[in-house]
Structure formats: C-alpha cells, structure tokens
Design a protein around this motif. Structure first.
Motif, PDB file in Angstrom:
ATOM      1  N   ALA A   1     -55.707 -41.075 -23.285  1.00 47.44           N
ATOM      2  CA  ALA A   1     -54.534 -41.185 -22.859  1.00 47.44           C
ATOM      3  C   ALA A   1     -53.329 -40.197 -23.382  1.00 47.44           C
ATOM      4  O   ALA A   1     -52.524 -39.856 -22.705  1.00 47.44           O
ATOM      5  N   THR A   2     -53.723 -39.460 -24.308  1.00 46.55           N
ATOM      6  CA  THR A   2     -53.027 -38.415 -24.746  1.00 46.55           C
ATOM      7  C   THR A   2     -53.136 -37.067 -23.898  1.00 46.55           C
ATOM      8  O   THR A   2     -52.165 -36.334 -23.517  1.00 46.55           O
ATOM      9  N   TYR A   3     -54.429 -36.992 -23.841  1.00 52.15           N
ATOM     10  CA  TYR A   3     -54.845 -35.484 -23.414  1.00 52.15           C
ATOM     11  C   TYR A   3     -55.280 -35.316 -21.771  1.00 52.15           C
ATOM     12  O   TYR A   3     -55.603 -34.357 -21.169  1.00 52.15           O
ATOM     13  N   GLY A   4     -55.684 -36.663 -21.350  1.00 52.57           N
ATOM     14  CA  GLY A   4     -56.329 -36.860 -20.081  1.00 52.57           C
ATOM     15  C   GLY A   4     -55.586 -36.124 -19.099  1.00 52.57           C
ATOM     16  O   GLY A   4     -56.173 -35.411 -18.052  1.00 52.57           O
ATOM     17  N   ARG A   5     -54.143 -36.333 -19.106  1.00 51.62           N
ATOM     18  CA  ARG A   5     -53.415 -35.503 -17.801  1.00 51.62           C
ATOM     19  C   ARG A   5     -53.517 -34.203 -18.032  1.00 51.62           C
ATOM     20  O   ARG A   5     -53.517 -33.513 -16.764  1.00 51.62           O
ATOM     21  N   SER A   6     -53.427 -33.534 -19.077  1.00 50.84           N
ATOM     22  CA  SER A   6     -53.624 -32.000 -19.449  1.00 50.84           C
ATOM     23  C   SER A   6     -54.976 -31.745 -18.905  1.00 50.84           C
ATOM     24  O   SER A   6     -55.288 -30.538 -18.194  1.00 50.84           O
ATOM     25  N   LEU A   7     -56.138 -32.187 -19.222  1.00 51.41           N
ATOM     26  CA  LEU A   7     -57.550 -32.096 -18.779  1.00 51.41           C
ATOM     27  C   LEU A   7     -57.587 -31.913 -17.443  1.00 51.41           C
ATOM     28  O   LEU A   7     -58.187 -31.170 -16.882  1.00 51.41           O
ATOM     29  N   ALA A   8     -56.881 -33.362 -16.667  1.00 51.32           N
ATOM     30  CA  ALA A   8     -57.331 -33.198 -15.256  1.00 51.32           C
ATOM     31  C   ALA A   8     -56.616 -31.966 -14.532  1.00 51.32           C
ATOM     32  O   ALA A   8     -56.887 -31.438 -13.645  1.00 51.32           O
ATOM     33  N   THR A   9     -55.259 -31.381 -15.010  1.00 56.56           N
ATOM     34  CA  THR A   9     -54.724 -30.471 -14.521  1.00 56.56           C
ATOM     35  C   THR A   9     -55.106 -29.053 -14.717  1.00 56.56           C
ATOM     36  O   THR A   9     -55.106 -28.392 -13.940  1.00 56.56           O
ATOM     37  N   TRP A  10     -55.728 -28.916 -16.046  1.00 57.70           N
ATOM     38  CA  TRP A  10     -56.660 -27.618 -16.310  1.00 57.70           C
ATOM     39  C   TRP A  10     -57.733 -27.618 -15.182  1.00 57.70           C
ATOM     40  O   TRP A  10     -58.020 -26.461 -14.776  1.00 57.70           O
ATOM     41  N   THR A  11     -58.409 -28.769 -14.949  1.00 57.34           N
ATOM     42  CA  THR A  11     -59.401 -28.725 -13.917  1.00 57.34           C
ATOM     43  C   THR A  11     -58.896 -28.238 -12.526  1.00 57.34           C
ATOM     44  O   THR A  11     -59.565 -27.567 -12.057  1.00 57.34           O
ATOM     45  N   LEU A  12     -57.825 -28.659 -12.169  1.00 56.74           N
ATOM     46  CA  LEU A  12     -57.280 -28.349 -11.131  1.00 56.74           C
ATOM     47  C   LEU A  12     -56.992 -26.920 -10.815  1.00 56.74           C
ATOM     48  O   LEU A  12     -57.225 -26.217  -9.909  1.00 56.74           O
ATOM     49  N   ALA A  13     -56.307 -26.273 -11.995  1.00 56.64           N
ATOM     50  CA  ALA A  13     -55.919 -24.851 -12.079  1.00 56.64           C
ATOM     51  C   ALA A  13     -57.204 -24.109 -12.007  1.00 56.64           C
ATOM     52  O   ALA A  13     -57.192 -23.186 -11.255  1.00 56.64           O
ATOM     53  N   ILE A  14     -58.391 -24.299 -12.586  1.00 57.23           N
ATOM     54  CA  ILE A  14     -59.608 -23.842 -12.562  1.00 57.23           C
ATOM     55  C   ILE A  14     -60.052 -23.895 -11.157  1.00 57.23           C
ATOM     56  O   ILE A  14     -60.467 -22.600 -10.697  1.00 57.23           O
ATOM     57  N   VAL A  15     -60.087 -24.785 -10.543  1.00 56.88           N
ATOM     58  CA  VAL A  15     -60.804 -25.055  -9.182  1.00 56.88           C
ATOM     59  C   VAL A  15     -59.787 -24.160  -8.351  1.00 56.88           C
ATOM     60  O   VAL A  15     -60.397 -23.470  -7.503  1.00 56.88           O
ATOM     61  N   ILE A  16     -58.468 -24.066  -8.343  1.00 57.28           N
ATOM     62  CA  ILE A  16     -57.774 -23.324  -7.517  1.00 57.28           C
ATOM     63  C   ILE A  16     -57.915 -21.818  -7.551  1.00 57.28           C
ATOM     64  O   ILE A  16     -58.068 -20.988  -6.572  1.00 57.28           O
ATOM     65  N   PHE A  17     -58.027 -21.187  -8.757  1.00 58.28           N
ATOM     66  CA  PHE A  17     -58.278 -19.899  -9.277  1.00 58.28           C
ATOM     67  C   PHE A  17     -59.745 -19.496  -8.456  1.00 58.28           C
ATOM     68  O   PHE A  17     -60.192 -18.587  -8.194  1.00 58.28           O
ATOM     69  N   ALA A  18     -60.844 -20.268  -8.883  1.00 58.79           N
ATOM     70  CA  ALA A  18     -62.200 -20.108  -8.468  1.00 58.79           C
ATOM     71  C   ALA A  18     -62.309 -20.178  -6.851  1.00 58.79           C
ATOM     72  O   ALA A  18     -63.281 -19.287  -6.418  1.00 58.79           O
ATOM     73  N   MET A  19     -61.688 -20.641  -6.290  1.00 63.18           N
ATOM     74  CA  MET A  19     -61.526 -20.706  -4.773  1.00 63.18           C
ATOM     75  C   MET A  19     -60.695 -19.654  -4.251  1.00 63.18           C
ATOM     76  O   MET A  19     -60.889 -19.238  -2.931  1.00 63.18           O
ATOM     77  N   LEU A  20     -60.070 -18.758  -4.877  1.00 62.59           N
ATOM     78  CA  LEU A  20     -59.176 -17.801  -4.296  1.00 62.59           C
ATOM     79  C   LEU A  20     -60.023 -16.757  -3.365  1.00 62.59           C
ATOM     80  O   LEU A  20     -59.643 -16.665  -2.194  1.00 62.59           O
ATOM     81  N   PRO A  21     -61.134 -16.256  -3.886  1.00 55.69           N
ATOM     82  CA  PRO A  21     -61.837 -15.367  -3.103  1.00 55.69           C
ATOM     83  C   PRO A  21     -62.255 -16.119  -1.767  1.00 55.69           C
ATOM     84  O   PRO A  21     -62.632 -15.121  -1.086  1.00 55.69           O
TER      85      PRO A  21
END
Length: 212
Positions: A82-102
């Motif tokens: 409840a406290t950290y779930g939103r941050s974890l999900a958003t970090w996941t999205l940031a990592i996916v976006i950067f990983a897909m750049l190339p």
C-alpha cells in the motif's frame, strides 16, 4: 501522436493510488486488480480497433496484477505494498521504457497511428521517437522517485497508513502531474512528423502566389 491516449495509459496508476492509499491497507489486492482490469480493458479496446497493445497498458496490467497477487498470497505484505506499490509499479514502467529505446521507443506505437507507414523506418522518425521516449522515461523515473519519497515520509498508524497530507499531495500528485505536463510539452515541441517536414521542404518558394 495522440496525447489523450498517452494520458489514458496512466489511468491504472490513478485507480491504484485512489483505492490503495485512500481506503487504507487491506484493500491493496482490490486496488491492484481494479487497476489491472482497467489496463486490460484498454488493451482490448486497442485490439478491437486493430491497434497494437501499448507498453503503458501492458506494463500496468502485469505490474498491478503482480501487486494484487502478492497481497493475497502474503497478507503481511499488504501494508508495504500500500505504501510502496505505486513506486514499484512506476519504476517498472521507467525501466521498460529505457530498455525498449534501442528497439521500439514506446511513443512510436502512438506515432504510427498518425504517421504514414512509409516514414516508420526512416532515421528521422526513429530519432524523434527515441528523444521523446527518453524524455518520458526521465519523467516517469522522476515520478517513481517522487512516489518513493512520499512513501518514506508516510506516517503509519496502528491499523491504517495515514499519509501526511502536504507530503502526499506534493510528492504523489503535484510533482508527478508537473513532470507529466513537462513531458507532454516536450512531446508537442518535438513531435513534428517527418511527413510534415517533407511537405514543408517540398514546397518551393517559386510556388508562392504572385501578385500582379
């Protein structure tokens, strides 16, 4: 590129935030499943329109389903999620976006819906989308860090996590909205399509109307 569709991709995060943080711990599984359902509905909508599933929606569906399942499997993790779930999900999205750049900048999925196919594989089209996607990746990483700071400063009561209102308002809402607004502004400034540029350069000065 449709800015409304990009905004729509963040609706699952909003749904999770409203349900998980406004109704207290014990509802994380419900909040996660609701956010997942919203994301899946967007994916189904895209499929019916003949469009490809969007990275935002697919990542949201997977991330929030994982949070919901983790909450059900281990109820003791409920308060943490409840406290950290939103941050974890958003970090996941940031990592996916950067990983897909190339390979496939995530904004390219939206741009292809308004740019003729003949420009999809041009260097200009890919370059523009890499820059815009990188900007979104930075914005989402800032959002994730902001959510994390809010979580670190959250005051926890005996039964229910009660966010400090000014901290919650600034780090979970005002700052994320501000960085999204910056990303949208950056997109607008840099998203002139290659077909538009080609049309501009293809019009010679001699074609301008002449006065008598």
């Amino acid at each position: 590129m449709s800015k409304l569709k990009v905004f729509a991709g963040f609706i699952p995060w909003i749904v999770f935030s409203l349900f998980a943080t406004r109704t207290g711990t014990g509802t994380v599984a419900t909040a996660g499943f609701l956010a997942c359902v919203v994301a899946v509905l967007f994916i189904i909508r895209d499929a019916r329109r003949g469009e490809s599933p969007k990275v935002l929606e697919v990542t949201a569906a997977i991330a929030f389903a994982a949070i919901a399942i983790a909450s059900l499997v281990d109820p003791r993790a409920d308060a943490f999620l409840a406290t950290y779930g939103r941050s974890l999900a958003t970090w996941t999205l940031a990592i996916v976006i950067f990983a897909m750049l190339p390979f496939m900048p995530f904004t390219e999925q939206y741009a292809r819906e308004s740019v003729p196919r003949e420009y999809w594989h041009t260097a200009r089209f890919r370059s523009i989308n890499r820059r815009i996607s990188a900007a979104w990746g930075v914005a989402i990483a800032v959002m994730a860090a902001s959510h994390l700071l809010a979580a670190l400063f959250i005051s926890v009561g005996t039964d229910v996590g009660v966010p400090s209102r000014p901290i919650d308002l600034f780090f979970n809402w005002i700052l994320p909205i501000a960085v999204i607004w910056w990303a949208v502004s950056y997109t607008i400034r840099n998203s002139k399509g290659p077909h538009e540029a080609a049309q501009t350069h293809a019009t010679p000065r001699s074609d301008r109307p002449r006065t008598a």
